[in-house]
Design a protein around this motif. Structure first.
Motif, PDB file in Angstrom:
ATOM      1  N   PRO A 131       0.707  -1.289   0.258  1.00  0.00           N
ATOM      2  CA  PRO A 131      -0.104   0.210  -0.103  1.00  0.00           C
ATOM      3  C   PRO A 131       0.974   1.155  -0.017  1.00  0.00           C
ATOM      4  O   PRO A 131       1.908   1.487   0.421  1.00  0.00           O
ATOM      5  N   LEU A 132       0.299   2.213  -0.359  1.00  0.00           N
ATOM      6  CA  LEU A 132       0.981   3.668  -0.573  1.00  0.00           C
ATOM      7  C   LEU A 132       1.615   4.034   0.741  1.00  0.00           C
ATOM      8  O   LEU A 132       2.872   4.358   0.700  1.00  0.00           O
ATOM      9  N   GLU A 133       1.059   3.809   1.967  1.00  0.00           N
ATOM     10  CA  GLU A 133       1.586   4.157   3.043  1.00  0.00           C
ATOM     11  C   GLU A 133       2.746   3.370   3.469  1.00  0.00           C
ATOM     12  O   GLU A 133       3.803   3.921   3.958  1.00  0.00           O
ATOM     13  N   LYS A 134       2.886   2.231   3.100  1.00  0.00           N
ATOM     14  CA  LYS A 134       4.182   1.405   3.338  1.00  0.00           C
ATOM     15  C   LYS A 134       5.327   1.704   2.519  1.00  0.00           C
ATOM     16  O   LYS A 134       6.557   1.802   2.993  1.00  0.00           O
ATOM     17  N   LEU A 135       5.046   2.208   1.198  1.00  0.00           N
ATOM     18  CA  LEU A 135       5.811   2.435   0.425  1.00  0.00           C
ATOM     19  C   LEU A 135       6.474   3.957   0.799  1.00  0.00           C
ATOM     20  O   LEU A 135       7.748   3.968   0.534  1.00  0.00           O
ATOM     21  N   GLU A 136       5.827   4.740   1.225  1.00  0.00           N
ATOM     22  CA  GLU A 136       6.317   6.056   1.602  1.00  0.00           C
ATOM     23  C   GLU A 136       7.245   5.680   2.853  1.00  0.00           C
ATOM     24  O   GLU A 136       8.347   6.450   2.781  1.00  0.00           O
ATOM     25  N   GLU A 137       6.874   4.834   3.399  1.00  0.00           N
ATOM     26  CA  GLU A 137       7.671   4.673   4.783  1.00  0.00           C
ATOM     27  C   GLU A 137       9.112   4.169   4.260  1.00  0.00           C
ATOM     28  O   GLU A 137      10.225   4.457   4.831  1.00  0.00           O
ATOM     29  N   VAL A 138       9.185   2.842   3.108  1.00  0.00           N
ATOM     30  CA  VAL A 138      10.372   2.554   2.845  1.00  0.00           C
ATOM     31  C   VAL A 138      11.236   3.378   2.020  1.00  0.00           C
ATOM     32  O   VAL A 138      12.578   3.204   2.068  1.00  0.00           O
ATOM     33  N   ALA A 162       7.178   7.885  -4.123  1.00  0.00           N
ATOM     34  CA  ALA A 162       8.560   8.435  -4.309  1.00  0.00           C
ATOM     35  C   ALA A 162       8.237  10.038  -4.296  1.00  0.00           C
ATOM     36  O   ALA A 162       9.082  10.942  -3.719  1.00  0.00           O
ATOM     37  N   SER A 163       7.292  10.361  -5.272  1.00  0.00           N
ATOM     38  CA  SER A 163       7.005  11.926  -5.144  1.00  0.00           C
ATOM     39  C   SER A 163       6.489  12.369  -3.784  1.00  0.00           C
ATOM     40  O   SER A 163       7.142  13.456  -3.522  1.00  0.00           O
ATOM     41  N   LYS A 164       5.924  11.912  -3.229  1.00  0.00           N
ATOM     42  CA  LYS A 164       5.319  12.319  -1.987  1.00  0.00           C
ATOM     43  C   LYS A 164       6.331  12.443  -0.768  1.00  0.00           C
ATOM     44  O   LYS A 164       6.667  13.451   0.043  1.00  0.00           O
ATOM     45  N   VAL A 165       7.501  11.722  -0.747  1.00  0.00           N
ATOM     46  CA  VAL A 165       8.453  11.759   0.202  1.00  0.00           C
ATOM     47  C   VAL A 165       9.659  12.635  -0.531  1.00  0.00           C
ATOM     48  O   VAL A 165      10.657  12.695   0.285  1.00  0.00           O
ATOM     49  N   GLY A 166       9.657  12.927  -1.648  1.00  0.00           N
ATOM     50  CA  GLY A 166      10.683  13.717  -2.185  1.00  0.00           C
ATOM     51  C   GLY A 166      11.902  13.096  -2.676  1.00  0.00           C
ATOM     52  O   GLY A 166      12.925  13.747  -2.657  1.00  0.00           O
ATOM     53  N   VAL A 167      11.556  11.976  -3.394  1.00  0.00           N
ATOM     54  CA  VAL A 167      12.885  11.321  -3.940  1.00  0.00           C
ATOM     55  C   VAL A 167      13.392  12.230  -4.928  1.00  0.00           C
ATOM     56  O   VAL A 167      12.411  12.622  -5.798  1.00  0.00           O
ATOM     57  N   LYS A 168      14.762  12.334  -5.281  1.00  0.00           N
ATOM     58  CA  LYS A 168      15.159  13.004  -6.159  1.00  0.00           C
ATOM     59  C   LYS A 168      15.196  12.805  -7.373  1.00  0.00           C
ATOM     60  O   LYS A 168      15.488  13.512  -8.522  1.00  0.00           O
ATOM     61  N   ARG A 169      15.372  11.334  -7.739  1.00  0.00           N
ATOM     62  CA  ARG A 169      15.569  10.963  -9.244  1.00  0.00           C
ATOM     63  C   ARG A 169      14.850   9.508  -9.191  1.00  0.00           C
ATOM     64  O   ARG A 169      15.437   8.641  -8.203  1.00  0.00           O
ATOM     65  N   VAL A 170      14.156   9.232 -10.049  1.00  0.00           N
ATOM     66  CA  VAL A 170      13.767   7.742 -10.269  1.00  0.00           C
ATOM     67  C   VAL A 170      13.899   7.049 -11.381  1.00  0.00           C
ATOM     68  O   VAL A 170      14.126   7.879 -12.506  1.00  0.00           O
TER      69      VAL A 170
END
Length: 310
Positions: free
Chosen positions: A66-73, A99-107
């Motif tokens: 789920p999205l919340e778990k992905l944000e956590e990792v 990745a967008s929500k937590v501010g990942v700089k590049r995917v």
């Protein structure tokens, strides 16, 4: 990330063919903090233990969580490299939304395959859908293409059964050029690409060279001592009939053959025409894999997709 901190890279699909090679290389550089996303059921695998011993951090989870778990990792991650093959588009969207929500700089999504336009193959269309979604949420990206894997460009030997993943036929005229890549070349290029500002929001090709089916047929005959003259060349009509097959893998592989060897869509000229950057023009010092030794490795132990580890 401060100027004194190492870039934090998280890799999904880390126990797979491409993912494990990238993880091992990034660890060896000592230039990154490497994190691997591992399913709880895989945490005891020897390869995962090897990653840990090399200094990689382990985070438990799955890209279909789920999205919340992905944000956590994905917390504190600078660069996300996805090498897992997933055909569930909605799950892939969740990964990049997180990745967008937590501010990942590049995917870097799982684009590690041949160049082709929309409509060429089902699998390619899924990759292009993922690209479009990443752009739509303004997530910084780099799309990495790698040409055709060298393990799949030589004629299969006669003693193997003729199957969708070990086909014994040729297509087209045999003189259409197509790009190939080897596993050894990909990780050192990835190391450079993922921190290069020139590749941000761009597509980049990693390749070793180009080949034609006629060239790999002749080289295969030289190395194996076999004569592949008895392998049929499918007509355009026969190939297009296979592209409409109800057998999904026959359909996919036939569409790939048509794209690469009839339409010439996996060529250096086409890649440049479509605005893709070429890694070998950006970076020096990475050897070009020669086809003959690669062919010798193939005939010593033919790779059959889905049956053995590449």
């Amino acid at each position: 990330m401060s100027s004194t901190q190492l870039p934090v890279v998280l890799v999904t699909g880390a126990t797979g063919y491409t993912g494990s090679a990238i993880v091992k290389h990034l660890i060896s550089t000592n230039s990154f903090t490497v994190i691997v996303l591992i399913r709880p059921t895989s945490v005891s695998k020897p390869l995962v233990k090897e990653f840990e011993a090399g200094g990689a951090q382990i985070r438990l989870g799955d890209i279909v969580d789920p999205l919340e778990k992905l944000e956590e990792v994905l917390q504190d991650v600078d660069i996300l490299i996805s090498t897992a093959m997933v055909f569930d588009l909605e799950s892939l969207k969740l990964l990049f939304l997180a990745a967008s929500k937590v501010g990942v700089k590049r995917v870097i999504p799982s684009d590690f395959g041949p160049h082709a336009p929309r409509g060429a193959t089902v699998m390619n269309d899924i990759k292009l859908d993922v690209r479009d979604y990443i752009k739509s949420i303004n997530l910084p990206y780099t799309f990495i293409e790698v040409g055709c894997w060298v393990t799949g460009i030589f004629p299969f030997p006669h003693d193997l059964p003729n199957t969708w993943n070990a086909p014994k036929h040729f297509v087209g005229t045999g003189d259409v050029r197509s790009l190939y890549s080897t596993l050894e070349s990909i990780p050192p290029f990835v190391e450079r690409i993922i921190i290069d500002e020139r590749t941000l929001n761009k597509a980049v090709l990693i390749h070793d060279g180009e080949y034609t089916l006629n060239e790999t047929r002749r080289l295969g005959e030289k190395i194996s001592g076999e004569d592949f003259a008895d392998y049929p060349t499918l007509s355009d009509k026969e190939l297009k009939e296979r592209m409409q097959s109800n057998e999904i893998f026959v359909k996919i592989t036939s569409a790939s053959e048509h794209s690469m060897y009839v339409k010439g869509e996996n060529s250096l000229a086409r890649v440049k025409e479509d605005g893709v950057l070429v890694a070998r023009e950006l970076y020096e010092g990475i050897p070009v894999a020669d086809l003959e030794p690669e062919g010798r490795k193939f005939y010593a132990k033919p790779f059959i997709w889905g049956q053995t580890d590449r």
